[in-house]
Design an enzyme around this catalytic site. Structure first.
Site, short mmCIF file in Angstrom:
data_model
loop_
_atom_site.label_atom_id
_atom_site.label_comp_id
_atom_site.label_asym_id
_atom_site.label_seq_id
_atom_site.Cartn_x
_atom_site.Cartn_y
_atom_site.Cartn_z
N GLU A 161 0.83 -1.21 0.00
CA GLU A 161 0.00 0.00 0.00
C GLU A 161 0.86 1.25 0.00
O GLU A 161 0.78 2.07 0.93
CB GLU A 161 -0.97 -0.01 1.18
CG GLU A 161 -2.06 -1.04 1.03
CD GLU A 161 -3.20 -0.89 2.04
OE1 GLU A 161 -3.03 -0.19 3.04
OE2 GLU A 161 -4.27 -1.46 1.79
N GLU A 318 -6.43 -7.49 -0.80
CA GLU A 318 -6.89 -7.47 0.59
C GLU A 318 -8.33 -7.02 0.65
O GLU A 318 -8.73 -6.09 -0.05
CB GLU A 318 -6.11 -6.44 1.43
CG GLU A 318 -4.68 -6.75 1.72
CD GLU A 318 -4.06 -5.63 2.56
OE1 GLU A 318 -4.80 -4.93 3.29
OE2 GLU A 318 -2.84 -5.46 2.48
C1 GLA Z 1 -4.10 -2.30 4.92
C2 GLA Z 1 -2.74 -2.95 5.04
C3 GLA Z 1 -2.75 -4.21 5.83
C4 GLA Z 1 -3.64 -4.07 7.03
C5 GLA Z 1 -5.02 -3.68 6.59
C6 GLA Z 1 -6.01 -3.60 7.71
O1 GLA Z 1 -4.82 -2.77 3.88
O2 GLA Z 1 -2.16 -3.21 3.79
O3 GLA Z 1 -1.43 -4.49 6.23
O4 GLA Z 1 -3.12 -3.06 7.85
O5 GLA Z 1 -4.94 -2.42 6.00
O6 GLA Z 1 -7.28 -3.26 7.26
#
Ligand code: GLA
Ligand code: GLA
Length: 697
Positions: A161, A318
């Site tokens: 991210e 995710e």
């Molecule tokens: C982001 C991060 C993950 C985790 C999620 C929790 O997407 O990439 O590592 O912290 O949030 O929702």
């Protein structure tokens, strides 16, 4: 003709395509070794095919500058492979270890107000820090060289991210890199002075070294400086992505590289329309934001992700099985939502369904965040739902690699306009670009008409109707492109605060909507925004036709412009609120106020009718289910997602059931033409032959 483009990460080691990819972020380094065996056993039980490994493992892999520990990762890779699970291996650079921050505090980001973001959480690094980059690349090289031939490796996961916490860094490194970026953009200091309009407030620069990021200032910083800093900050992270990617490509030219985007809600720092070409396949992370449009926002984000991927399959890296831990109140998912949320991403082109994370952490900041295996363990409704979903994804194998079947209408989404329209010192601070776009999307869903959400640069020629909400930044070339689109028969719809500025955020003169004035055939002399809570009725026979946020004082309209609605009260009573100008076979329409999802519905219905775009759904389900279509060229797959909390009967004629989330009255795939009872929040996937001739683009 086949439209299938099966991604390489979907294939099993024997070359077969077993179904859609399913899995999670996997953090075995948080657990004792004996848990790993249970992990892989449960993964197999759940139908997990892929995990993202090592995302936050830098400190474990490199405990000190000259110390490396790969043994645990070797063992984890081997164990996963022995259990038939593929690995999307992280470069592990997302969170630098404490020793690096202690040794080089100059990698730490600095906020607008000059505060340092200290280590202790994650992503505490400056995107432009040469020292950080050097250490991170050393790690990337080590990992890539070590695992280049590992049979479990199917993709690289760059960092994590990018920009989640560190997109805006105002440090001296950032200042230096910003100047380099500005010199490349403007060439000369005069070029910068012109673009930034520095004749204003004595801001004229005589030396590049005096130029700074828009740090906390005495009043509103220069708006073009702010806009350029947003562009620069997105570019700086994109540049960082390219550096890691190029190193990975050098060592493993055949392993595809991705990084997880955050196309969701209000995450606006990264211009993903511009990033998408940098990755070998697009990945996205999405979390549901509770509220009346929660499921529409999920759909909107998935749809836009598909637009970024050019309609090709993408990777849902995710989402959550249930509650997250970072909202003010973190709601558990209701029955049906786990599968629905996942399958709605699949409906919009995801060929991989992955979660954060595999096993819910016992310690750390995310211990209350749901996972595939919750604190309660495998004997839990979450794990049972996950396992059922794994089965559904296997049954969806026939759709693997299929692409999105284009809609006849589109919403264009533009980061420049998002950034520019929400800057400070504007007619209102209440305007929200993403919300306006989402409101139009909800109106499309309510009417049962499919709309693609596409980046501004997408080819619009295949769409009969294009909505460009709050298209604030319209350079001359874009004005010409939109004019050509309409002249060729396209129906363009735009809204308040569109066409106002050029690429330098300079107002187009002569009356609003500036660059679009001629095309729309209207002239506005003044904006007339509304205070929070203030509303204005339109003269439509529709009780939802109530404007808020904004009005324009439309002072004149060309003779060929139809006034579709007028203001019905207030000081603008009787003056035009919504207009439409026929241009050849096409048209250009303008909505001068915020109508919200309900108010837009009737207006959009009228515009669609005039453009000849109809719903593909029967009356009985229109608006209550969302339709998306994927196609292999030979087969079409209709995803119907129940948007309501009531059961819905789906007519059997629509297609043969490929899969459906549970429902007692569900017929088997063999029983044609039997209505399907779609449970509340349920999903059914129907298989249909592709229409011979009238398949939309
Ligand atoms: C982001 C991060 C993950 C985790 C999620 C929790 O997407 O990439 O590592 O912290 O949030 O929702
Ligand atoms: C003050 C300042 C002006 C201008 C106006 C705007 O009066 O002196 O330069 O900024 O505010 O309202």
């Amino acid at each position: 003709m086949s439209h299938r483009t099966t991604p390489s990460w979907l294939r099993a080691p024997d070359g077969s395509t077993p179904g859609l990819a399913f899995g999670a972020d996997y953090n075995p380094d948080q657990w004792p070794r004996e848990v790993w065996d249970e992990d892989v056993a449960l993964m197999r039980a759940a139908g997990v095919t892929i995990v993202s490994l090592g995302i936050f493992s830098w400190a474990r892999i490199q405990p000190a500058l000259d110390e490396w520990d790969f043994e645990w990762l070797d063992e984890s890779m081997d164990l996963l492979h022995a259990n038939g699970i593929s690995v999307d291996l992280a470069t592990a650079t997302a969170s630098p270890p404490p020793w690096l921050a202690a040794m080089h505090p100059e990698i730490l980001p600095v906020t607008r107000t000059g505060e340092t973001l200290w280590p202790g959480a994650r992503q505490h690094w400056r995107p432009t820090s040469p020292i950080f980059r050097m250490h991170a690349l050393k790690l990337v090289t080590r990992i890539a060289e070590r695992y280049r031939d590992h049979p479990a490796l199917v993709a690289w996961h760059v960092s994590n991210e990018l920009g989640c916490h560190n997109v805006y860094d105002y440090s001296d490194d950032a200042a230096h890199a910003f100047r380099v970026w500005l010199r490349a953009r403007y060439g000369t200091i005069d070029g910068l002075n012109h673009a930034w309009g520095t004749a204003f407030w004595s801001q004229r620069y005589s030396d590049w070294e005096h130029v700074l990021p828009p740090r906390q200032a005495a009043s509103h910083p220069n708006p073009t400086q702010q806009l350029d800093f947003k562009r620069f900050s997105s570019d700086a992270l994109k540049e960082y992505l390219r550096v890691e990617r190029d190193e990975l490509r050098r060592i493993t030219p055949d392993v595809p590289v991705t990084t997880n985007f955050m196309v969701m809600g209000g995450t606006k720092g990264m211009n993903y329309a511009d990033w998408a070409a940098e990755v070998d396949f697009v990945s996205n992370d999405h979390y549901v934001i509770p509220g009346p449009q929660a499921i529409d926002e999920l759909s909107f984000s998935a749809n836009l992700t598909s637009g970024l991927a050019g309609g090709r399959p993408w990777f849902l890296m995710e989402h959550s099985t249930s509650a997250v831990n970072w909202q003010p109140v973190n709601l558990a998912k209701r029955p049906g939502e786990l599968a629905r949320d996942s399958l709605l991403h699949v409906a919009h082109g995801a060929d991989a369904v992955c979660y954060f994370q595999w096993r819910q952490s016992a310690a750390g900041a995310e211990k209350y965040h749901s996972a595939m295996v919750p604190h309660a363990g495998a004997d839990s409704e979450v794990f049972r739902s996950v396992t059922r979903l794994g089965g559904l994804l296997r049954d969806l194998a026939p759709i693997a690699g299929s692409t999105r079947a284009g809609a006849r209408a589109a919403i264009v989404f533009d980061w420049d306009s998002w950034w520019a329209s929400e800057q400070d010192s504007h007619p209102t601070s209440l305007l929200r670009y993403h919300r306006e776009a989402l409101d139009w999307y909800t109106a499309f869903l309510a009417l049962g008409v499919r709309a693609d959400v596409v980046p501004l640069a997408a080819d619009l020629s295949g769409y009969e109707l294009v909505v460009a909400p709050v298209l604030n930044v319209v350079p001359a070339a874009l004005r010409d492109r939109l004019t050509d689109y309409v002249q060729a028969g396209g129906h363009l719809v735009t809204t308040y605060f569109s066409g106002i500025v050029d690429e330098n955020d300079h107002a187009w003169l002569g009356g609003y909507p500036g660059a679009l004035r001629e095309l729309l055939g209207i002239r506005i002399e003044e904006f007339a925004p509304l205070l929070e809570g203030q509303t204005v009725r339109l003269d439509l026979d529709d009780e939802d036709a109530v404007g808020s946020l904004w009005r324009d004082r439309i002072s004149s309209v060309e003779s060929d412009v139809e006034v579709l609605a007028r203001y019905a009260e207030g000081d603008l009573a009787g003056s035009p609120a919504i207009t439409r100008r026929p241009v050849g076979e096409g048209s250009a329409a303008y909505v001068s106020t915020r109508l919200g999802p309900a108010g837009l519905q009737g207006v959009l219905a009228g515009l669609l009718a005039q453009a000849g775009v109809e719903s593909e759904l029967p009356d009985s389900v229109r608006g209550n289910v969302e339709l998306t279509v994927r196609t292999t060229g030979d087969d079409e797959f209709w995803f119907l997602v129940n948007r309501t909390d009531e059961p819905i009967a789906v007519p059997g004629e629509l297609g043969r059931v490929l899969v459906a989330t549970s429902g007692p009255a569900l017929p088997s795939a063999a029983e044609d033409a039997v209505p399907v009872e779609l449970e509340p929040r349920g999903v059914v996937v129907l298989r249909r032959g592709a229409p011979a001739s009238d398949q939309p683009n």
